[in-house]
Design a protein around this motif. Structure first.
Motif, PDB file in Angstrom:
ATOM      1  N   VAL A   2       3.791  11.783  10.589  1.00  0.00           N
ATOM      2  CA  VAL A   2       2.503  11.147  10.856  1.00  0.00           C
ATOM      3  C   VAL A   2       2.119  10.278   9.668  1.00  0.00           C
ATOM      4  O   VAL A   2       2.126  10.722   8.532  1.00  0.00           O
ATOM      5  N   SER A   3       1.824   9.020   9.956  1.00  0.00           N
ATOM      6  CA  SER A   3       1.406   8.101   8.908  1.00  0.00           C
ATOM      7  C   SER A   3      -0.098   8.169   8.733  1.00  0.00           C
ATOM      8  O   SER A   3      -0.827   8.470   9.671  1.00  0.00           O
ATOM      9  N   MET A   4      -0.566   7.874   7.530  1.00  0.00           N
ATOM     10  CA  MET A   4      -2.003   7.779   7.274  1.00  0.00           C
ATOM     11  C   MET A   4      -2.328   6.310   7.068  1.00  0.00           C
ATOM     12  O   MET A   4      -1.813   5.673   6.151  1.00  0.00           O
ATOM     13  N   ILE A   5      -3.159   5.776   7.948  1.00  0.00           N
ATOM     14  CA  ILE A   5      -3.558   4.375   7.900  1.00  0.00           C
ATOM     15  C   ILE A   5      -4.987   4.306   7.387  1.00  0.00           C
ATOM     16  O   ILE A   5      -5.884   4.949   7.923  1.00  0.00           O
ATOM     17  N   LEU A   6      -5.200   3.521   6.346  1.00  0.00           N
ATOM     18  CA  LEU A   6      -6.524   3.358   5.756  1.00  0.00           C
ATOM     19  C   LEU A   6      -7.076   1.997   6.162  1.00  0.00           C
ATOM     20  O   LEU A   6      -6.472   0.967   5.886  1.00  0.00           O
ATOM     21  N   GLY A   7      -8.222   2.016   6.845  1.00  0.00           N
ATOM     22  CA  GLY A   7      -8.910   0.788   7.214  1.00  0.00           C
ATOM     23  C   GLY A   7     -10.038   0.533   6.235  1.00  0.00           C
ATOM     24  O   GLY A   7     -10.875   1.404   6.012  1.00  0.00           O
ATOM     25  N   ILE A   8     -10.052  -0.638   5.647  1.00  0.00           N
ATOM     26  CA  ILE A   8     -11.073  -0.986   4.651  1.00  0.00           C
ATOM     27  C   ILE A   8     -11.961  -2.086   5.212  1.00  0.00           C
ATOM     28  O   ILE A   8     -11.476  -3.166   5.555  1.00  0.00           O
ATOM     29  N   VAL A   9     -13.253  -1.799   5.303  1.00  0.00           N
ATOM     30  CA  VAL A   9     -14.226  -2.789   5.754  1.00  0.00           C
ATOM     31  C   VAL A   9     -14.817  -3.442   4.515  1.00  0.00           C
ATOM     32  O   VAL A   9     -15.491  -2.788   3.723  1.00  0.00           O
TER      33      VAL A   9
END
Length: 70
Positions: A2-9
């Motif tokens: 499982v990958s961890m995807i970080l979304g930055i606003v």
């Protein structure tokens, strides 16, 4: 795996278009069984970069390093 995807606003306007677009992108990542997390730069005190100085808060740096993708 499982990958961890970080979304930055990066926009200071929570809930507006940029926030909505990051949310949709992360929804797509979750549909591919990735773990996701969304953060707002406005919640961190990011200093201007100066050589030899602190620019990025340690917590933000750690989040970026832990992510498999940003």
């Amino acid at each position: 795996m499982v990958s961890m995807i970080l979304g930055i606003v990066g926009s200071p306007r929570k809930g507006r278009l940029t926030d909505q677009l990051v949310t949709k992108a992360l929804e797509g990542s979750r549909s591919a069984d990735a773990e996701t997390r969304k953060i707002y730069l406005i919640d961190f005190k990011v200093e201007f970069y100066r050589e030899g100085g602190k620019g990025c808060p340690e917590e933000l740096s750690d989040l970026c390093e832990e992510a498999d993708a940003i």
